[in-house]
Enzyme design. Structure first.
Site, PDB file in Angstrom:
ATOM      1  N   HIS A 114       0.818  -1.222   0.000  1.00 11.34           N
ATOM      2  CA  HIS A 114       0.000   0.000   0.000  1.00 11.34           C
ATOM      3  C   HIS A 114       0.850   1.269   0.000  1.00 11.34           C
ATOM      4  CE1 HIS A 114      -4.078  -1.718   0.676  1.00 11.34           C
ATOM      5  NE2 HIS A 114      -3.343  -2.764   0.998  1.00 11.34           N
ATOM      6  N   ASP A 157       3.700   9.407  -0.840  1.00  8.66           N
ATOM      7  CA  ASP A 157       2.513   8.663  -0.413  1.00  8.66           C
ATOM      8  C   ASP A 157       2.274   7.523  -1.385  1.00  8.66           C
ATOM      9  OD1 ASP A 157       0.208   8.141   1.130  1.00  8.66           O
ATOM     10  OD2 ASP A 157      -0.289  10.278   1.239  1.00  8.66           O
TER      11      ASP A 157
HETATM   12  P1  ADQ Z   1      -2.814   6.251   4.863  1.00 10.22           P
HETATM   13  O1  ADQ Z   1      -1.395   6.651   5.044  1.00 10.22           O
HETATM   14  O2  ADQ Z   1      -3.617   6.148   6.084  1.00 10.22           O
HETATM   15  O3  ADQ Z   1      -2.964   4.874   4.051  1.00 10.22           O
HETATM   16  P2  ADQ Z   1      -4.692   7.757   3.008  1.00 10.22           P
HETATM   17  O4  ADQ Z   1      -4.738   6.980   1.756  1.00 10.22           O
HETATM   18  O5  ADQ Z   1      -4.688   9.211   2.751  1.00 10.22           O
HETATM   19  O6  ADQ Z   1      -3.388   7.423   3.858  1.00 10.22           O
HETATM   20  O7  ADQ Z   1      -5.919   7.525   3.996  1.00 10.22           O
HETATM   21  C1  ADQ Z   1      -6.556   6.331   4.217  1.00 10.22           C
HETATM   22  C2  ADQ Z   1      -7.982   6.586   4.729  1.00 10.22           C
HETATM   23  O8  ADQ Z   1      -7.999   7.169   6.040  1.00 10.22           O
HETATM   24  C3  ADQ Z   1      -8.791   7.521   3.834  1.00 10.22           C
HETATM   25  O9  ADQ Z   1      -9.980   6.884   3.513  1.00 10.22           O
HETATM   26  C4  ADQ Z   1      -9.030   8.770   4.667  1.00 10.22           C
HETATM   27  O10 ADQ Z   1     -10.306   9.334   4.486  1.00 10.22           O
HETATM   28  C5  ADQ Z   1      -8.891   8.277   6.075  1.00 10.22           C
HETATM   29  N1  ADQ Z   1      -8.327   9.359   6.886  1.00 10.22           N
HETATM   30  C6  ADQ Z   1      -7.202  10.059   6.643  1.00 10.22           C
HETATM   31  N2  ADQ Z   1      -7.040  11.014   7.580  1.00 10.22           N
HETATM   32  C7  ADQ Z   1      -8.092  10.911   8.417  1.00 10.22           C
HETATM   33  C8  ADQ Z   1      -8.525  11.634   9.557  1.00 10.22           C
HETATM   34  N3  ADQ Z   1      -7.812  12.668   9.981  1.00 10.22           N
HETATM   35  N4  ADQ Z   1      -9.665  11.261  10.185  1.00 10.22           N
HETATM   36  C9  ADQ Z   1     -10.380  10.221   9.716  1.00 10.22           C
HETATM   37  N5  ADQ Z   1     -10.041   9.520   8.625  1.00 10.22           N
HETATM   38  C10 ADQ Z   1      -8.919   9.857   7.988  1.00 10.22           C
HETATM   39  C11 ADQ Z   1      -2.082   3.927   3.406  1.00 10.22           C
HETATM   40  C12 ADQ Z   1      -1.033   4.528   2.490  1.00 10.22           C
HETATM   41  C13 ADQ Z   1      -1.696   5.364   1.410  1.00 10.22           C
HETATM   42  C14 ADQ Z   1      -2.713   4.533   0.654  1.00 10.22           C
HETATM   43  C15 ADQ Z   1      -3.652   3.821   1.606  1.00 10.22           C
HETATM   44  C16 ADQ Z   1      -4.552   2.827   0.885  1.00 10.22           C
HETATM   45  O11 ADQ Z   1      -0.087   5.301   3.217  1.00 10.22           O
HETATM   46  O12 ADQ Z   1      -0.728   5.891   0.524  1.00 10.22           O
HETATM   47  O13 ADQ Z   1      -3.468   5.377  -0.193  1.00 10.22           O
HETATM   48  O14 ADQ Z   1      -2.924   3.093   2.583  1.00 10.22           O
HETATM   49  O15 ADQ Z   1      -3.814   1.938   0.099  1.00 10.22           O
END
Ligand code: ADQ
Length: 455
Positions: A154, A362
């Site tokens: 991921h 990311d």
């Molecule tokens: P994350 O690093 O967590 O995930 P991201 O893809 O932006 O990054 O977010 C994942 C989920 O968490 C999103 O659905 C988002 O809405 C939710 N989220 C983010 N911030 C939040 C907050 N402050 N409060 C509530 N919900 C929040 C990892 C990888 C990413 C990759 C994902 C999925 O780091 O690059 O996109 O996995 O593969």
């Protein structure tokens, strides 16, 4: 169709409402073919009892193991989050290399395989998720498992020059070669991995991402993860049902709202982003009381040292911008270190004129796609996304920036705030088509088809 076995560090909570994102995606995949979701229960115990907790959803089962406190320290905090996470995000400077942490990581991957192997059926398809479990393919093969087995990363796969900073890079790569299909978020990540195999291990590239390495054949290819845009769009349209969003909307009136939503993580570029917003308002008094930033960033992994330092840095920058520029009737930055339910976040995106998604690195960044899905078709906001986010590869019509270049982010903000309706709309239509076409179902179906086709 063969049964699907999903393995990930954390699973959805059995029986609880799914909070969207990956949990919903994998639920759909599991529900379609029936199957098993195997992972950590989230509990730590003093000594491992090698027992599994079993639970069932409608069409599939969960099997969950506990970690010992030593596992949590070494496998989770130590190797996964203090070595792999920083290196794979190009932050070798923040990595802590500790042989004992790797040994614990190795032991936990072996324990996952030992406890999973007896549950497997001959015609299962196994799909392992993310950097916590990079050795699991090798361990399953050692336990005698021969069926189709895939891995999806991921987070980014860095250039070979960076990956080789990991003391255990060769062992990890050889273990990854035990999978039939290694999936990445972007074509660039997949290419980095193939280039690493060629340069460090004399791998031979065959057609279509297939590589001959370590005496075996595997495929490395990109499967960019998507979202469920319909559910985000519906939640966004319903923003008035949240009293605090309604109050926020009344408060901002005709003024412009810029929104950022992240976990508080050094990969997300929060200090640079806040600085860029600070420079925007410092340079242009006409924007005072006309624009404000809501940045949501709940702390994560607080036991890892680099995260505590970041919290202090972000607090300080946000505080300074407000004390320099705030007025009795205007707070430039609302920085909120708290999680919000996804529905409310969707509503917040809908209220925003600009979505500011500027990670330094990311894997994908689902917030960027959620922002697109949440917009009002008649009056869409502008997405600013950084070039080193995986999402930039698909979201070409977003305003793209180098997140390290604070002056460039400031310029991008200014042009997004001034962007005429026609251009906003044209860019959004193109982004919308992409986010709806390449959604989360497209992702998991594409991956599983490719995995099953490796046999
Ligand atoms: P994350 O690093 O967590 O995930 P991201 O893809 O932006 O990054 O977010 C994942 C989920 O968490 C999103 O659905 C988002 O809405 C939710 N989220 C983010 N911030 C939040 C907050 N402050 N409060 C509530 N919900 C929040 C990892 C990888 C990413 C990759 C994902 C999925 O780091 O690059 O996109 O996995 O593969």
């Amino acid at each position: 169709m063969s049964r699907l076995v999903v393995v990930s560090n954390r699973t959805a909570t059995p029986g609880a409402p799914r909070s969207g994102g990956l949990a919903t995606a994998l639920h759909d995949a599991l529900a379609e073919s029936g199957g098993l979701w195997f992972g950590w229960s989230g509990q730590t115990v003093e000594a491992s009892d090698e027992k599994l907790a079993h639970a069932a959803e409608d069409d599939y089962a969960f099997a969950l193991l506990d970690l010992t406190e030593a596992d949590y320290e070494g496998y989770y905090l130590g190797y996964s989050n203090a070595a792999l996470w920083p290196v794979l995000h190009y932050r070798v400077d923040l990595a802590r290399f500790d042989d004992e942490a790797f040994a614990q990581y190795d032991r936990v991957n072996a324990r996952f395989a030992r406890l999973l192997a007896p549950l497997m059926r001959d015609d299962d398809t196994v799909w392992v998720h993310d950097y916590h479990l990079m050795l699991l393919g090798r361990e399953l093969r050692a336990a005698g498992w021969r069926g189709p087995t895939g891995f999806f990363l991921h987070i980014p796969f860095p250039s070979p020059e960076v990956f080789t900073a990991l003391p255990q890079h060769a062992e990890i790569a050889e273990a990854l070669a035990a999978f039939d299909l290694v999936g990445f978020q972007t074509a660039h990540d997949a290419e980095n991995f193939r280039r690493y195999l060629a340069e460090q291990h004399a791998a031979t590239p065959l057609a279509d991402g297939v590589v001959h390495a370590f005496g075996t054949v595997l495929r490395a290819a990109a499967f960019p993860i998507g979202i469920d845009p319909d559910s985000v769009s519906a939640a966004a349209a319903d923003w008035r049902s949240h009293p605090d969003l309604a109050r926020l909307a009344r408060g901002i009136g005709e003024d412009a709202l810029v929104v950022g939503v992240d976990r508080l993580d050094y990969s997300k570029g929060l200090p640079q982003r806040l600085e860029a917003f600070g420079q925007l308002i410092a340079a242009d008094a006409a924007l005072h009381a006309r624009v404000s930033l809501v940045q949501i960033a709940p702390p994560s992994r607080t036991e890892v040292e680099a995260y505590a330092d970041l919290r202090e840095q972000v607090d300080r920058i946000a505080g300074r911008i407000n004390s320099d520029h705030a007025d009795l009737g205007w707070i430039p930055v609302r920085y909120i270190a708290r999680e919000y339910p996804r529905d409310k976040l969707a509503g917040l995106y809908r209220l925003a004129r600009v979505g500011l998604v500027t990670p330094l690195r990311d894997g994908m960044n689902l917030v960027a796609k959620e922002f697109v899905a949440a917009q009002d078709p008649g009056d869409p906001g502008v997405l600013i996304v950084s070039e080193p986010a995986g999402a930039a590869e698909q979201l070409e019509e977003a305003v793209q920036v180098n997140p390290y270049d604070i002056a460039a982010v400031t310029d991008a903000l200014r042009s997004a705030l001034e962007m005429p309706h026609g251009e906003r709309s044209a860019r959004w239509q193109a982004l919308r088509a992409r986010v709806w076409r390449e959604d989360v179902g497209w992702w998991w179906r594409g991956y599983l088809d490719a995995l099953r086709a490796t046999r």
